[in-house]
Design a protein around this motif. Structure first.
Motif, short mmCIF file in Angstrom:
data_model
loop_
_atom_site.label_atom_id
_atom_site.label_comp_id
_atom_site.label_asym_id
_atom_site.label_seq_id
_atom_site.Cartn_x
_atom_site.Cartn_y
_atom_site.Cartn_z
N PHE A 165 -72.22 10.67 0.32
CA PHE A 165 -71.48 11.75 1.19
C PHE A 165 -72.07 11.42 2.63
O PHE A 165 -71.52 10.13 3.03
CB PHE A 165 -71.90 12.94 0.70
N VAL A 166 -72.36 12.29 3.24
CA VAL A 166 -72.82 12.01 4.96
C VAL A 166 -74.20 11.75 4.77
O VAL A 166 -75.02 12.74 4.43
CB VAL A 166 -72.30 12.93 5.69
N GLN A 167 -74.79 10.72 5.26
CA GLN A 167 -76.38 10.27 5.24
C GLN A 167 -76.61 10.07 6.75
O GLN A 167 -76.26 8.94 7.32
CB GLN A 167 -76.35 9.08 4.35
N PRO A 168 -77.48 10.74 7.10
CA PRO A 168 -78.16 10.40 8.56
C PRO A 168 -79.03 9.07 8.50
O PRO A 168 -79.61 8.71 7.62
CB PRO A 168 -79.05 11.55 8.78
N ILE A 169 -78.83 8.47 9.51
CA ILE A 169 -79.47 7.19 9.67
C ILE A 169 -80.35 7.49 11.06
O ILE A 169 -80.00 7.92 12.11
CB ILE A 169 -78.57 5.94 10.20
N SER B 247 -75.19 15.54 12.33
CA SER B 247 -74.95 14.78 11.07
C SER B 247 -75.23 15.66 9.91
O SER B 247 -74.72 15.63 8.88
CB SER B 247 -76.08 13.65 10.90
N LEU B 248 -76.35 16.45 9.89
CA LEU B 248 -76.62 17.44 8.91
C LEU B 248 -75.36 18.59 8.54
O LEU B 248 -75.13 18.71 7.42
CB LEU B 248 -77.86 17.96 9.24
N ARG B 249 -74.81 18.99 9.85
CA ARG B 249 -73.73 19.87 9.58
C ARG B 249 -72.57 19.25 9.08
O ARG B 249 -71.95 19.91 8.16
CB ARG B 249 -73.42 20.36 11.08
N LEU B 250 -72.41 18.07 9.35
CA LEU B 250 -71.20 17.38 8.78
C LEU B 250 -71.43 17.18 7.23
O LEU B 250 -70.49 17.11 6.28
CB LEU B 250 -70.97 15.94 9.51
N PHE C 118 -75.03 8.12 11.64
CA PHE C 118 -74.85 8.21 10.34
C PHE C 118 -73.96 7.29 9.31
O PHE C 118 -73.17 6.53 10.00
CB PHE C 118 -74.68 9.86 9.98
N MET C 119 -73.85 7.51 8.42
CA MET C 119 -73.05 6.76 7.36
C MET C 119 -72.19 7.57 6.28
O MET C 119 -72.85 8.60 6.01
CB MET C 119 -73.84 5.48 6.51
#
Length: 283
Positions: free
Chosen positions: A247-251, A268-271, A240-241
């Protein structure tokens, strides 16, 4: 409703906002910028962004024309004047206007401009689908810890990524990922380690990254501050980035190859959920 910008002490319609062609930001990229997210009409983690602004300015011996408290007051007024609920406030300070000369001018007042942009960061569809990144050579200068307005290398990197059908560029140096074109890069290994680079002159110290790292206590993850390779990222459980504008974006894909099953990972989704909770309650 007319969009309002701030230029050197004045609030003006954005189409009337002007700086001189002799401004050193235009001539030399002699300036610093910051971007603060706005969520539900409130600035997100702004103290961290203003602290980074002060540090970057000190590193290039650029005085701020206003105190950080005054800058924040202008940011908040811009949000109010533009009736901005969700988006960003962009801020740029340059060394000011003077005849073109490489040496620092004397007795010049720095230029300070700000404007807003609308973006529904919290509800972006890409956060549910994940994004793709393309890897490019890192050709930037040696002081990436300074948030300089000299962004041509990032522009080229992001253009290459876009032409490859990707959403972000990962910059590669000596075989390792440094960071994204406008983001901090993370992976989560099969062994439950959250990996991202240590702060140094090689990368920009991300404000969103810093806050995210403080939110992992409930995740049962260890934190490893070190470089990682693209191959390691492709073998990771998740990638993720982070950035103020995402914000927090899954890759989910790197150079066209899937990360794990090619879908946003649960950690990643929880973060991302935790960061948005933080953003909504940040005083």
């Amino acid at each position: 409703m007319r969009r309002i910008a701030y230029v050197n002490g004045e609030f003006v319609p954005i189409e009337e906002a002007r700086v001189s062609i002799l401004d050193r930001g235009f001539l030399f990229a002699d300036g610093i910028y910051e971007v603060t997210a706005v969520l539900d009409g409130r600035l997100v983690d702004n103290d961290s962004h203003l602290a980074r602004l002060e540090r970057s300015c000190r590193e290039i011996r650029l005085p701020l024309p206003l105190s950080t408290d005054q800058i924040e007051a202008v940011q908040k007024e811009l949000v109010e004047r533009n009736n901005l609920r969700n988006g960003m406030v962009y801020l740029q300070v340059t060394r000011g206007t003077a005849e073109r000369n490489f040496l620092f001018p004397k007795d010049v007042t720095p230029t300070l401009v700000m404007f807003t942009q609308e973006k529904d960061i919290a509800n972006a569809p890409s956060s549910r689908e994940g994004i793709s990144v393309a890897c490019v050579d890192d050709i930037r200068w040696g002081r990436r810890d300074i948030k300089s307005v000299a962004l041509l290398a990032q522009v080229l990197a992001k253009q290459i990524a876009a032409e490859a059908g990707c959403d972000e560029a990962w910059m590669i140096e000596d075989g390792y990922v440094t960071e994204g074109g406008s983001s901090t890069a993370f992976i989560i290994t099969e062994h439950g380690a959250l990996v991202t680079r240590s702060d140094s002159s090689a990368v920009l110290p991300g404000c969103t990254a810093k806050a995210t790292l403080q939110l992992v206590a409930e995740m049962n993850l260890t934190i490893e501050r070190r470089p990682f390779t693209v191959d390691e990222a492709l073998q990771a459980r998740e990638a993720f980035m982070t950035s103020a504008s995402t914000f927090v974006q899954p890759i989910v894909r790197i150079d066209g190859r899937p990360v794990a099953d090619g879908r946003p990972g649960p950690l990643s989704l929880r973060l991302r959920e935790l960061y948005i909770e933080f953003a909504r309650t940040d005083p």
